[in-house]
Write a protein that holds these residues in place. Structure first.
Motif, mmCIF file in Angstrom:
data_model
loop_
_atom_site.group_PDB
_atom_site.id
_atom_site.type_symbol
_atom_site.label_atom_id
_atom_site.label_comp_id
_atom_site.label_asym_id
_atom_site.label_seq_id
_atom_site.Cartn_x
_atom_site.Cartn_y
_atom_site.Cartn_z
ATOM 1 N N CYS A 44 0.852 -1.200 0.000
ATOM 2 C CA CYS A 44 0.000 0.000 0.000
ATOM 3 C C CYS A 44 0.886 1.248 0.000
ATOM 4 O O CYS A 44 1.817 1.357 0.789
ATOM 5 C CB CYS A 44 -0.899 -0.026 1.234
ATOM 6 N N ARG A 46 0.149 4.115 0.945
ATOM 7 C CA ARG A 46 -0.103 5.036 2.065
ATOM 8 C C ARG A 46 0.615 4.594 3.323
ATOM 9 O O ARG A 46 1.264 5.387 3.988
ATOM 10 C CB ARG A 46 -1.595 5.112 2.356
ATOM 11 N N CYS A 47 0.464 3.286 3.670
ATOM 12 C CA CYS A 47 1.061 2.832 4.937
ATOM 13 C C CYS A 47 2.331 2.018 4.696
ATOM 14 O O CYS A 47 2.978 1.594 5.654
ATOM 15 C CB CYS A 47 0.053 2.037 5.755
ATOM 16 N N CYS A 83 -6.728 -1.664 1.215
ATOM 17 C CA CYS A 83 -5.992 -1.639 2.479
ATOM 18 C C CYS A 83 -6.931 -1.398 3.651
ATOM 19 O O CYS A 83 -7.569 -0.351 3.738
ATOM 20 C CB CYS A 83 -4.903 -0.569 2.451
ATOM 21 N N CYS A 86 -5.657 1.448 6.114
ATOM 22 C CA CYS A 86 -5.920 2.829 5.678
ATOM 23 C C CYS A 86 -7.404 3.041 5.379
ATOM 24 O O CYS A 86 -7.860 4.167 5.251
ATOM 25 C CB CYS A 86 -5.093 3.155 4.445
HETATM 26 ZN ZN ZN Z 1 -2.403 1.182 3.747
#
Ligand code: ZN
Length: 335
Positions: A44, A46-47, A83, A86
């Motif tokens: 992912c 984002r994370c 995800c 997130c």
């Molecule tokens: Zn994520």
């Protein structure tokens, strides 16, 4: 030897495989198909953790370092992940790319290094790419450098020192307060705990008054407080040499104080002396970078950068050529 073998040698990433390489229709560029290794989960963006797959997007082209006069592109179909951490469907993160940028990280580092020696325009021409892509490359490398320069770690260490001192002060006060109580003394240290933890300039007038009462006693707590206050002067120094001298003097004074929790801090400061002085070195480098902004080196940079359309470009170019920033890591030394 095949191109795939070379790529596996210099630009290999876990979880991905080079499938095959072929010429583009016009024979001017080489296209290398990349796919995820079987069973490896997408990460992912984002994370930065693996997440279950969702779907696929259209194929993307990532420009790699040109080879023998051919442009080289990695072709990859980006996956999207669902995800749960997130709570969104996000596009995956690939180790060779940086967000939406069209160049691979390796190529950006390569171009950015050349952009230090040549003007951005010349760099673009030499590698048959565009000025905007050179801009992207420099921006990527400078952004990384600014995020990873030593100043960032130092801010944390600073903060760390103050927190440690407050803790030591609290410990000293508690010990001394118990001792005074057992000796039937005045509970003078009971309340002013927070007074001693506060920086002097943050105290209210009435609190300042009580603090000055307190300072009349020759208590360990009070001496420790004064030592802590004296230490703050360190941050006013500009020169690493003088800051170092101050730090050594302060530590010597503390070691003679017979206040154990403060001595512990002094010992730890001595251990991290170089790291702390790096803060002053980095400051100096930055400010000398600003001063140099007026002198020749920067003028050369500015001249090289003709075609800089915005202040942002100029800022990047100055950081890039004068900032001595750390560079992103590379899978191979491309030269
Ligand atoms: Zn994520």
């Amino acid at each position: 030897m095949e191109l795939i073998t070379i790529l596996n040698r210099c630009h290999r990433f876990r979880g991905f495989v080079y499938q095959h390489a072929h010429f583009s229709a016009d024979k001017k560029s080489i296209e290398v198909a990349v796919r995820p290794r079987k069973g490896s989960a997408a990460v992912c963006s984002r994370c930065h953790l693996p997440a279950p797959g969702y779907d696929q997007l259209a194929e993307r082209r990532f420009e790699f370092i040109p080879l023998w006069g051919f442009l080289v592109f990695l072709l990859y179909t980006m996956r999207r992940v669902d995800c749960r951490r997130c709570g969104v469907v996000a596009v995956e993160e690939v180790p060779w790319g940086d967000g939406k940028r069209t160049l691979t990280k390796a190529y950006m580092l390569f171009l950015a290094r050349w952009a230090r020696r040549l003007s951005w325009k010349e760099t673009a021409e030499a590698f048959r790419t565009s000025w905007d892509k050179v801009f992207d490359a420099v921006e990527h490398v400078v952004t990384f450098g600014l995020e990873h320069r030593v100043l960032g770690q130092i801010d944390a260490i600073r903060f760390h020192i103050v927190a440690k001192m407050n803790k030591a002060l609290d410990e000293i006060r508690a010990g001394e307060s118990r001792r005074l109580a057992s000796e039937g003394g005045v509970p003078v240290l009971k309340k002013p705990r927070w007074l001693l933890l506060k920086r002097e300039e943050n105290l209210k007038t009435e609190q300042r008054f009580r603090l000055s009462d307190l300072l009349r006693y020759n208590l360990k707590t009070v001496r420790a407080y004064l030592l802590k206050e004296a230490f703050q002067q360190l941050w006013d120094y500009n020169s690493p040499a003088w800051a170092g001298k101050f730090l050594d003097d302060w530590c010597r004074q503390v070691m003679r104080s017979r206040i154990e929790p403060m001595k512990k801090i002094a010992r730890s400061l001595r251990q991290h002396r170089e790291l702390i002085l790096n803060y002053f070195r980095a400051q100096k480098l930055l400010s000398s970078g600003v001063v140099e902004g007026l002198n020749n080196k920067a003028k050369v940079t500015m001249r090289k950068s003709y075609g800089f359309r915005t202040f942002r470009c100029l800022e990047l170019a100055l950081y890039h050529s004068l900032g001595k920033l750390p560079e992103p890591e590379s899978t191979h030394e491309f030269f």
